[in-house]
Design a protein around this motif. Structure first.
Motif, PDB file in Angstrom:
ATOM      1  N   TYR A   3       0.950  -1.402   0.004  1.00 36.47           N
ATOM      2  CA  TYR A   3      -0.065  -0.044   0.043  1.00 36.47           C
ATOM      3  C   TYR A   3       0.584   1.355   0.133  1.00 36.47           C
ATOM      4  CZ  TYR A   3      -3.914  -3.131   1.104  1.00 36.47           C
ATOM      5  OH  TYR A   3      -4.681  -4.071   0.987  1.00 36.47           O
ATOM      6  N   ASP A  46      -0.588   4.261  -2.117  1.00 34.14           N
ATOM      7  CA  ASP A  46      -1.154   4.150  -3.378  1.00 34.14           C
ATOM      8  C   ASP A  46      -2.461   4.630  -3.174  1.00 34.14           C
ATOM      9  OD1 ASP A  46       0.694   2.011  -4.014  1.00 34.14           O
ATOM     10  OD2 ASP A  46      -0.681   0.494  -3.350  1.00 34.14           O
ATOM     11  N   THR A  47      -3.078   4.951  -4.196  1.00 31.96           N
ATOM     12  CA  THR A  47      -4.268   5.929  -4.565  1.00 31.96           C
ATOM     13  C   THR A  47      -5.488   5.305  -3.675  1.00 31.96           C
ATOM     14  OG1 THR A  47      -3.721   6.542  -6.806  1.00 31.96           O
ATOM     15  CG2 THR A  47      -6.013   7.063  -6.125  1.00 31.96           C
ATOM     16  N   ASP A  94      -1.643   9.573  -0.107  1.00 31.80           N
ATOM     17  CA  ASP A  94      -1.477   9.365  -1.464  1.00 31.80           C
ATOM     18  C   ASP A  94      -1.182  10.533  -2.295  1.00 31.80           C
ATOM     19  OD1 ASP A  94      -4.072  10.383  -1.186  1.00 31.80           O
ATOM     20  OD2 ASP A  94      -5.039   8.912  -2.478  1.00 31.80           O
TER      21      ASP A  94
END
Length: 129
Positions: A3, A46-47, A94
């Motif tokens: 992540y 991560d987005t 993010d």
């Protein structure tokens, strides 16, 4: 699933994962001169995720020759942790890059070697935003 990822600040390229050397962190150091070198990196989740309590730790055979430091706003490192010690990055989201520095050293008691044993392990608590 990871992540969070580490990137090189110089070109925004993702640092390759453990055992992959397509875009690893590379230093060429002379042991007879006890050279060291550093690189500016950043972490980004991560987005759609946020990672809290994030730490980066050098691991591997020669991890004791790697030191990590927070960023000091711009192309300068903050104070380095002791060689081999982890660095706390806090919360990594993010959208905002969390910059830090990695430094490796060579010592005169080692023989020339292509050392690929060190990995920067990133740990934290990931949650969807």
């Amino acid at each position: 699933m990871a992540y969070i990822k580490i990137y090189k600040a110089s070109d925004n390229s993702e640092v390759s994962g453990s055992g992959v050397f397509t875009n690893s962190i590379d230093f060429t150091l002379r042991a007879d001169l006890e050279e060291d070198d550093e690189i500016r990196l950043y972490a980004l989740a991560d987005t759609g995720y946020v990672v809290t309590s994030t730490t980066v730790t050098p691991t591997g055979t020669s991890a004791a020759k790697w030191a990590l430091a927070p960023d000091a706003a711009g192309p300068a490192s903050g104070t380095y942790e002791a060689y081999g010690d982890p660095l706390s990055l806090g919360t990594v989201g993010d959208t905002t890059k969390v910059y830090f520095w990695a430094m490796a050293k060579a010592t005169s008691d080692e023989t020339p070697v292509n050392d690929t044993s060190v990995t920067l392990e990133v740990e934290g608590i990931a949650a969807a935003e």
